[in-house]
Design a protein around this motif. Structure first.
Motif, mmCIF file in Angstrom:
data_model
loop_
_atom_site.group_PDB
_atom_site.id
_atom_site.type_symbol
_atom_site.label_atom_id
_atom_site.label_comp_id
_atom_site.label_asym_id
_atom_site.label_seq_id
_atom_site.Cartn_x
_atom_site.Cartn_y
_atom_site.Cartn_z
ATOM 1 N N LEU A 1 0.848 -1.197 0.000
ATOM 2 C CA LEU A 1 0.000 0.000 0.000
ATOM 3 C C LEU A 1 0.880 1.241 0.000
ATOM 4 O O LEU A 1 1.809 1.355 0.801
ATOM 5 C CB LEU A 1 -0.914 0.013 1.237
ATOM 6 N N ARG A 2 0.556 2.152 -0.905
ATOM 7 C CA ARG A 2 1.230 3.456 -0.936
ATOM 8 C C ARG A 2 0.155 4.529 -0.975
ATOM 9 O O ARG A 2 -0.711 4.531 -1.830
ATOM 10 C CB ARG A 2 2.147 3.578 -2.153
ATOM 11 N N TYR A 3 0.235 5.469 -0.035
ATOM 12 C CA TYR A 3 -0.758 6.539 0.044
ATOM 13 C C TYR A 3 -0.470 7.625 -0.992
ATOM 14 O O TYR A 3 0.632 8.174 -1.036
ATOM 15 C CB TYR A 3 -0.751 7.190 1.431
ATOM 16 N N GLY A 4 -1.483 7.927 -1.792
ATOM 17 C CA GLY A 4 -1.415 9.076 -2.696
ATOM 18 C C GLY A 4 -0.112 9.169 -3.456
ATOM 19 O O GLY A 4 0.303 8.250 -4.166
ATOM 20 N N LYS A 5 0.570 10.326 -3.267
ATOM 21 C CA LYS A 5 1.824 10.593 -3.968
ATOM 22 C C LYS A 5 3.041 10.376 -3.064
ATOM 23 O O LYS A 5 4.107 10.932 -3.301
ATOM 24 C CB LYS A 5 1.824 12.029 -4.499
ATOM 25 N N GLU B 1 7.222 6.366 -0.544
ATOM 26 C CA GLU B 1 7.484 5.006 -0.062
ATOM 27 C C GLU B 1 6.173 4.294 0.266
ATOM 28 O O GLU B 1 5.161 4.927 0.559
ATOM 29 C CB GLU B 1 8.381 5.040 1.186
ATOM 30 N N ASP B 2 6.223 2.960 0.256
ATOM 31 C CA ASP B 2 5.064 2.162 0.626
ATOM 32 C C ASP B 2 4.866 2.195 2.138
ATOM 33 O O ASP B 2 5.835 2.155 2.905
ATOM 34 C CB ASP B 2 5.248 0.712 0.181
ATOM 35 N N TYR C 1 -9.054 2.049 1.223
ATOM 36 C CA TYR C 1 -7.933 2.303 0.317
ATOM 37 C C TYR C 1 -7.771 1.062 -0.545
ATOM 38 O O TYR C 1 -8.181 -0.033 -0.151
ATOM 39 C CB TYR C 1 -6.623 2.558 1.087
ATOM 40 N N ASP C 2 -7.171 1.228 -1.709
ATOM 41 C CA ASP C 2 -6.904 0.082 -2.581
ATOM 42 C C ASP C 2 -5.436 -0.299 -2.517
ATOM 43 O O ASP C 2 -4.558 0.562 -2.340
ATOM 44 C CB ASP C 2 -7.299 0.405 -4.030
ATOM 45 N N VAL C 3 -5.173 -1.581 -2.678
ATOM 46 C CA VAL C 3 -3.791 -2.051 -2.653
ATOM 47 C C VAL C 3 -3.008 -1.455 -3.830
ATOM 48 O O VAL C 3 -3.568 -1.218 -4.903
ATOM 49 C CB VAL C 3 -3.731 -3.592 -2.720
ATOM 50 N N SER C 4 -1.725 -1.201 -3.609
ATOM 51 C CA SER C 4 -0.849 -0.737 -4.693
ATOM 52 C C SER C 4 -0.304 -1.927 -5.478
ATOM 53 O O SER C 4 -0.106 -1.851 -6.693
ATOM 54 C CB SER C 4 0.318 0.076 -4.118
#
Length: 579
Positions: free
Chosen positions: A346-350, A353-354, A390-393
């Motif tokens: 998972l990585r938030y927005g911009k 790092e994960d 949230y969606d997985v990266s």
């Protein structure tokens, strides 16, 4: 602005009739100077009082008809503007609710509040004014010029010079003002943010005696807002005096030219008065038009801000016809689904790092999984992936062997119950807050859910029982009481998957014991994921996951993890040392 105006499509009739009736009013208004000219040149000149009275009655009739047209136009414009604002506000709210946590975090809650309230109100006002004045004012300006040509071509040339000069001033100031009004709204966002933070964080501010610091920061923000508003105001303030100067110079020119025309007998006194009246009409309408331009400028700036929200597409989408969990799975203990994390990141927005990386584990059907880790290790982030907040990266999450992205959001979230540390109760009664878990539930079902959550006794001890009004965010209840109501809400929903996100961390020992008992009953026969910082809350879990920045580093039940003497063992020893 074009995209925003589509909300007027249900008010096409009103949007046409409002300016139409305003233009009818303008037509009658343009006839008044001609009637005045006839009164002077015929009635007064010939001392014919009968003619004067007849013409006065004509003026009164024109005024009454014009007033009727104006009131009709006001009605249609108000109906269209309020309907427009209602539709826009509803659609914006619906769009905001479709955004994921990622988009809401990026835009900011205070900004969204400002756009839902102040910005939409400004656009609604702008629409109302446009429908009433946008055609009427130019119509009167150019109508007065045309009427002046019917009186005297030489004098009317003054109008030909005056109107373009005024247009340059009006539109020039508008072009300068539009970017500045965007800055005004941005600083209003900052004031809204500080206001919201101070109201919600009032206890923290007072506990640390930081009232003066917050007051100073708020004063600075309001001063910044005032400075930019004054700057824009000074620019806009040029509009009226400059237009007055141009109009008065034009009036002087008309009197000068018309006087010569009168001396040689080309113009009568009544026609000179009519020309001056037409110039006065232009002055009045240009002042209205100037104010309209300022409002349009603000509305355009606000529309652009709202379009930014509409242009923000939700990152979490669902397939057109996704799968739905079977009805059998909705009953606890029957075909309870298992949850599988397959190399999830998972990585938030911009972010660079994960926040989570390489997460893989399986929560078997009906199994209780405890999750523990240091602050910032991503425990809450992990469980927020299951209902797709949230969606997985990278990787995927499976529910009974199927990727959760293939389920409809309604079905997925309808089968997950969440009890969080920060309980949110809505303003309303206790009954309404519990039944939020299953709208339309009977009073008997709500009471049964409250009994199972250990909330029934304290609810009945309140003056109005289940009809007790709890206030905004449940301020009239203690932490333990609010938590038990939130558990009752999940009991009523009866989902097969339960997420407990530090549900007892903010409670005292007595409340924690009562709530933990309710949570234990809630978890029976359900796939449960429990986040806790107190080991006692997860000690009896079927399996415990130890989470760090490197992912899941330890996995097993309590005894197995204690034998490993790793991170979990250190947590346990530290907790015992602090007792």
């Amino acid at each position: 602005m074009k995209g925003i105006l589509r909300y007027l499509r249900d008010y096409k009739k009103e949007s046409v009739l409002a300016p139409l009736f305003k233009m009818l009013e303008a037509c009658f208004e343009l006839l008044i100077p001609i009637v005045m000219a006839h009164i002077i040149d015929t009635g007064i000149k010939n001392q014919d009082m009968g003619y004067v009275l007849r013409m006065c009655l004509v003026m009164i009739a024109l005024g009454i008809i014009g007033l009727s047209c104006s009131l009709t136009a006001q009605y249609f414009s108000a109906k269209a503007a309020t309907g427009f604002g209602t539709a826009l506000r509803s659609d914006l709210f619906r769009h905001i609710t479709s955004l994921s946590y990622n988009e809401i975090d990026t835009i900011g809650t205070s900004t969204l509040l400002t756009r839902m309230t102040s910005d939409i109100n400004q656009i609604q006002t702008g629409v109302n004014l446009v429908l009433r004045l946008f055609l009427r004012s130019p119509f009167i300006v150019f109508g007065a010029m045309i009427m002046s040509f019917t009186i005297d071509v030489k004098s009317a040339m003054t109008f030909v010079v005056t109107i373009p000069a005024l247009s340059i001033v009006v539109f020039g100031i508008m072009l300068v003002s539009i970017p500045l009004f965007k800055k005004v709204q941005a600083r209003l966002d900052k004031v809204m943010l500080l206001t919201r933070e101070n109201l919600e964080g009032a206890r923290v501010i007072r506990a640390f005696n930081r009232q003066q610091k917050e007051v100073d920061e708020f004063d600075k923000s309001t001063d910044d807002l005032m400075d930019i508003q004054l700057y824009v105001g000074r620019i806009s303030a040029f509009l009226n005096p400059v237009t007055y100067v141009i109009i008065n110079l034009a009036t002087v020119a008309i009197i000068w030219i018309a006087a010569g025309q009168t001396d040689i007998g080309i113009l009568s006194q009544g026609k000179v008065v009519a020309l001056i009246n037409y110039m006065s009409q232009i002055l009045v309408e240009l002042v209205k038009l100037a104010n309209l331009i300022i409002n349009i400028t603000k509305s355009i700036a606000c529309a652009k801000r709202i379009n930014v929200v509409f242009d923000t597409k939700p990152s979490i989408t669902e397939v057109a016809e996704g799968s739905a969990l079977s009805e059998a799975q909705k009953a606890a203990g029957q075909d309870v689904p298992k949850v599988v994390f397959d190399n999830v990141a998972l990585r938030y927005g911009k972010a660079s790092e994960d926040s989570l990386t390489g997460i893989s584990f399986t929560a078997k059907a009906g199994e209780t999984i405890g999750i523990i880790g240091g602050t910032g290790s991503g425990k809450s982030s992990l469980v927020n992936l299951i209902p797709r907040f949230y969606d997985v990266s990278e990787g995927k999450i499976l529910l009974d062997g199927q990727d959760i992205k293939h389920f409809t959001l309604k079905s997925l979230r309808g089968n997950i119950g969440i009890v969080q540390q920060d309980v949110y109760l809505f303003s309303g009664t206790i009954y309404e807050n519990i039944s939020y878990g299953r709208p339309g539930a009977s009073k008997e079902d709500v009471i049964e859910a409250a009994k199972r959550a250990g909330a029934h006794d304290f609810i009945m001890g309140l003056k109005d029982g289940y009809d007790t009004y709890v206030g905004e965010r449940g301020v009239k209840l203690s932490g333990g009481q609010k938590q038990r109501i939130s558990i009752a809400r999940v009991f009523l929903k009866n989902p097969p998957i339960i997420i407990l996100d530090e549900a007892t961390s903010a409670l005292d020992n007595e409340s924690e014991f009562a709530v933990a008992k309710s949570l234990g009953e809630l978890s029976e026969g359900r796939t449960t994921l429990t986040i806790a910082h107190r080991l006692s809350s997860i000690r009896n879990s079927d399996r415990i996951l130890v989470l760090t920045d490197d992912g899941i580093v330890e996995e097993g039940d309590h005894d197995q993890l204690m034998e490993q003497k790793g991170i979990y063992y250190q947590f346990y020893e530290t907790a015992n040392a602090l007792k």
